[in-house]
Scaffold this motif. Structure first.
Motif, PDB file in Angstrom:
ATOM      1  N   GLY A  59       9.078 -22.296   5.477  1.00 10.15           N
ATOM      2  CA  GLY A  59       8.822 -22.738   6.839  1.00 10.15           C
ATOM      3  C   GLY A  59       9.982 -22.516   7.782  1.00 10.15           C
ATOM      4  N   ALA A  60      10.829 -21.517   7.507  1.00  9.59           N
ATOM      5  CA  ALA A  60      11.970 -21.225   8.366  1.00  9.59           C
ATOM      6  C   ALA A  60      12.306 -19.746   8.282  1.00  9.59           C
ATOM      7  N   PRO A  61      12.916 -19.185   9.318  1.00 14.64           N
ATOM      8  CA  PRO A  61      13.334 -17.786   9.242  1.00 14.64           C
ATOM      9  C   PRO A  61      14.503 -17.628   8.278  1.00 14.64           C
ATOM     10  N   ARG A  62      14.747 -16.389   7.861  1.00 14.16           N
ATOM     11  CA  ARG A  62      15.885 -16.077   7.010  1.00 14.16           C
ATOM     12  C   ARG A  62      17.007 -15.500   7.881  1.00 14.16           C
ATOM     13  N   PHE A  63      18.218 -15.929   7.623  1.00 16.22           N
ATOM     14  CA  PHE A  63      19.374 -15.392   8.324  1.00 16.22           C
ATOM     15  C   PHE A  63      19.834 -14.128   7.606  1.00 16.22           C
ATOM     16  N   LEU A  64      19.902 -13.019   8.362  1.00 17.25           N
ATOM     17  CA  LEU A  64      20.196 -11.721   7.760  1.00 17.25           C
ATOM     18  C   LEU A  64      21.605 -11.213   8.051  1.00 17.25           C
ATOM     19  N   GLY A  65      22.288 -11.795   9.022  1.00 16.95           N
ATOM     20  CA  GLY A  65      23.640 -11.356   9.327  1.00 16.95           C
ATOM     21  C   GLY A  65      23.866 -11.214  10.819  1.00 16.95           C
ATOM     22  N   ILE A  66      24.954 -10.524  11.166  1.00 14.81           N
ATOM     23  CA  ILE A  66      25.347 -10.303  12.552  1.00 14.81           C
ATOM     24  C   ILE A  66      25.244  -8.815  12.852  1.00 14.81           C
ATOM     25  N   ASP A  67      24.590  -8.466  13.980  1.00 21.09           N
ATOM     26  CA  ASP A  67      24.417  -7.038  14.283  1.00 21.09           C
ATOM     27  C   ASP A  67      25.627  -6.486  15.039  1.00 21.09           C
ATOM     28  N   ALA A  68      25.574  -5.201  15.359  1.00 19.05           N
ATOM     29  CA  ALA A  68      26.701  -4.529  16.007  1.00 19.05           C
ATOM     30  C   ALA A  68      26.989  -5.090  17.390  1.00 19.05           C
ATOM     31  N   ALA A  69      26.018  -5.740  18.004  1.00 15.62           N
ATOM     32  CA  ALA A  69      26.208  -6.346  19.321  1.00 15.62           C
ATOM     33  C   ALA A  69      26.725  -7.771  19.226  1.00 15.62           C
ATOM     34  N   GLY A  70      27.000  -8.245  18.002  1.00 15.47           N
ATOM     35  CA  GLY A  70      27.514  -9.596  17.814  1.00 15.47           C
ATOM     36  C   GLY A  70      26.468 -10.675  17.840  1.00 15.47           C
ATOM     37  N   ARG A  71      25.196 -10.300  17.713  1.00 14.48           N
ATOM     38  CA  ARG A  71      24.107 -11.275  17.716  1.00 14.48           C
ATOM     39  C   ARG A  71      23.704 -11.629  16.293  1.00 14.48           C
ATOM     40  N   GLU A  72      23.230 -12.864  16.101  1.00 15.43           N
ATOM     41  CA  GLU A  72      22.705 -13.197  14.780  1.00 15.43           C
ATOM     42  C   GLU A  72      21.332 -12.558  14.619  1.00 15.43           C
ATOM     43  N   VAL A  73      21.040 -12.156  13.386  1.00 17.35           N
ATOM     44  CA  VAL A  73      19.789 -11.483  13.065  1.00 17.35           C
ATOM     45  C   VAL A  73      18.999 -12.376  12.115  1.00 17.35           C
ATOM     46  N   LEU A  74      17.764 -12.663  12.492  1.00 17.38           N
ATOM     47  CA  LEU A  74      16.869 -13.507  11.705  1.00 17.38           C
ATOM     48  C   LEU A  74      15.572 -12.754  11.462  1.00 17.38           C
ATOM     49  N   THR A  75      14.865 -13.126  10.418  1.00 22.20           N
ATOM     50  CA  THR A  75      13.542 -12.559  10.219  1.00 22.20           C
ATOM     51  C   THR A  75      12.609 -13.085  11.300  1.00 22.20           C
ATOM     52  N   PHE A  76      11.715 -12.240  11.755  1.00 20.62           N
ATOM     53  CA  PHE A  76      10.697 -12.659  12.720  1.00 20.62           C
ATOM     54  C   PHE A  76       9.633 -13.458  11.990  1.00 20.62           C
ATOM     55  N   VAL A  77       9.275 -14.629  12.531  1.00 24.62           N
ATOM     56  CA  VAL A  77       8.259 -15.491  11.930  1.00 24.62           C
ATOM     57  C   VAL A  77       6.948 -15.290  12.675  1.00 24.62           C
ATOM     58  N   PRO A  78       5.962 -14.669  12.052  1.00 21.79           N
ATOM     59  CA  PRO A  78       4.702 -14.412  12.756  1.00 21.79           C
ATOM     60  C   PRO A  78       3.886 -15.682  12.924  1.00 21.79           C
ATOM     61  N   GLY A  79       3.088 -15.710  13.974  1.00 25.21           N
ATOM     62  CA  GLY A  79       2.214 -16.841  14.212  1.00 25.21           C
ATOM     63  C   GLY A  79       2.066 -17.120  15.698  1.00 25.21           C
ATOM     64  N   GLU A  80       1.601 -18.301  15.996  1.00 29.55           N
ATOM     65  CA  GLU A  80       1.266 -18.717  17.356  1.00 29.55           C
ATOM     66  C   GLU A  80       2.207 -19.840  17.782  1.00 29.55           C
ATOM     67  N   VAL A  81       2.831 -19.674  18.949  1.00 27.30           N
ATOM     68  CA  VAL A  81       3.728 -20.684  19.503  1.00 27.30           C
ATOM     69  C   VAL A  81       3.208 -21.086  20.872  1.00 27.30           C
ATOM     70  N   ALA A  82       3.273 -22.362  21.179  1.00 31.34           N
ATOM     71  CA  ALA A  82       2.800 -22.847  22.478  1.00 31.34           C
ATOM     72  C   ALA A  82       3.785 -22.462  23.564  1.00 31.34           C
ATOM     73  N   GLY A  83       3.403 -21.523  24.419  1.00 28.79           N
ATOM     74  CA  GLY A  83       4.250 -21.142  25.537  1.00 28.79           C
ATOM     75  C   GLY A  83       3.956 -22.006  26.747  1.00 28.79           C
ATOM     76  N   ARG A  84       4.373 -21.513  27.898  1.00 25.57           N
ATOM     77  CA  ARG A  84       4.126 -22.221  29.152  1.00 25.57           C
ATOM     78  C   ARG A  84       3.264 -21.344  30.057  1.00 25.57           C
ATOM     79  N   PRO A  85       2.239 -21.896  30.692  1.00 24.68           N
ATOM     80  CA  PRO A  85       1.803 -23.291  30.571  1.00 24.68           C
ATOM     81  C   PRO A  85       1.268 -23.594  29.179  1.00 24.68           C
ATOM     82  N   ARG A  86       1.403 -24.842  28.761  1.00 19.85           N
ATOM     83  CA  ARG A  86       0.995 -25.218  27.419  1.00 19.85           C
ATOM     84  C   ARG A  86      -0.508 -25.025  27.230  1.00 19.85           C
ATOM     85  N   PRO A  87      -0.912 -24.486  26.071  1.00 21.38           N
ATOM     86  CA  PRO A  87      -2.345 -24.365  25.785  1.00 21.38           C
ATOM     87  C   PRO A  87      -2.958 -25.730  25.505  1.00 21.38           C
ATOM     88  N   ALA A  88      -4.259 -25.818  25.673  1.00 28.94           N
ATOM     89  CA  ALA A  88      -4.952 -27.091  25.455  1.00 28.94           C
ATOM     90  C   ALA A  88      -4.789 -27.593  24.030  1.00 28.94           C
TER      91      ALA A  88
END
Length: 282
Positions: A59-88
């Motif tokens: 139930g969580a992404p995996r941490f894969l390391g730091i990329d060449a731009a200095g950003r953390e890299v995580l696995t993408f978690v597929p599914g549905e997230v409530a954006g804005r405006p919030r869904p019913a």
């Protein structure tokens, strides 16, 4: 503990911005990964995510390391997230119960997590002396403590995974489930709630979350006390973070989050007895 350098795949992928959340900017999807800025709590979060991977908590992404731009890299978690405006569907009680079960599964998964030596949670702030006290209960585990609709991934109508662990730190179980109630019951003045949640029965929804989590009788009796104490602290901590960190925190403060916190405190004073009755009724 040094973070590994992420080795890019040979196949190039475009960077697709991922919107959502209130503070973290610059989050993008690249293929089956997510790239995020490295925050002040990153060493602690990376250790936590390594633990969740080691015990195969799905139930969580995996941490894969730091990329060449200095950003953390995580696995993408597929599914549905409530954006804005919030869904019913944020008001759906079956989904609500699944949030409680996911929070419990996460809390059980981290109950045995011991941070590596010299790795501690922190955000680079020294608490100001006028900040009200925290609840007087010792931490039991490392909480996620940011269960907003933006941070819970649903699949087939059920809460399946958590994202954005930036606020992870030692907490009690009652603080964890209270944080989920804050956003999903919700706890606060209906005028500040997302439109689908403005007319719901908040005490009833607190009970649904508590039952789904398997909340203990002791924690049910402490919930309102903890909610009030955390709300009183939140005004001071949000003001301090806005002043010292700026960015999205300052924007939230300028948009009135301090006033919203004050309204929440007043709402809890008015509705605390009803919430406690709902939580403790046979």
């Amino acid at each position: 503990m040094n973070s590994p350098i992420y080795v890019e795949s040979a196949e190039p992928h475009p960077e697709i911005p991922l919107v959502g959340g209130d503070v973290t900017e610059g989050v993008v999807r690249v293929g089956d990964t997510v790239r995020r800025p490295v925050g002040p709590n990153a060493p602690f979060v990376h250790a936590l995510l390594r633990h969740l991977a080691e015990i195969e908590f799905d139930g969580a992404p995996r941490f894969l390391g730091i990329d060449a731009a200095g950003r953390e890299v995580l696995t993408f978690v597929p599914g549905e997230v409530a954006g804005r405006p919030r869904p019913a569907w944020v008001a759906d009680e079956e989904r609500l119960a699944s949030v409680g079960r996911l929070v419990r599964a996460y809390d059980d998964a981290v109950a045995g997590f011991v941070p590596p030596e010299r790795v501690r949670s922190g955000f680079g702030l020294v608490e100001r002396p006028d900040t009200p006290p925290a609840p007087p209960y010792p931490p039991e585990l490392v909480g996620h403590l940011d269960y907003t609709p933006d941070n819970i991934v649903f699949r087939d109508g059920q809460a399946a995974a958590l994202i954005d662990f930036d606020l992870a730190r030692p907490a009690t179980r009652v603080e964890e489930i209270m944080n989920a109630m804050l956003y999903w019951a919700p706890l606060g003045d209906p005028a500040d709630a997302d439109p689908p949640l403005r007319d719901v029965d908040a005490p009833r929804r607190c009970r649904i979350l508590a039952d789904a989590y398997g909340m203990s009788d002791v924690d049910r009796s402490r919930l309102v006390e903890v909610a009030v104490m955390r709300t009183r602290r939140a005004w001071f901590s949000m003001k301090q973070i806005a002043e010292e960190k700026g960015g999205g925190w300052a924007r939230m403060w300028d948009e009135g989050v301090g006033d919203e916190i004050k309204r929440r405190e007043a709402w809890l004073d008015r509705n605390g007895a009803a919430i406690e009755a709902a939580l403790t009724a046979p």
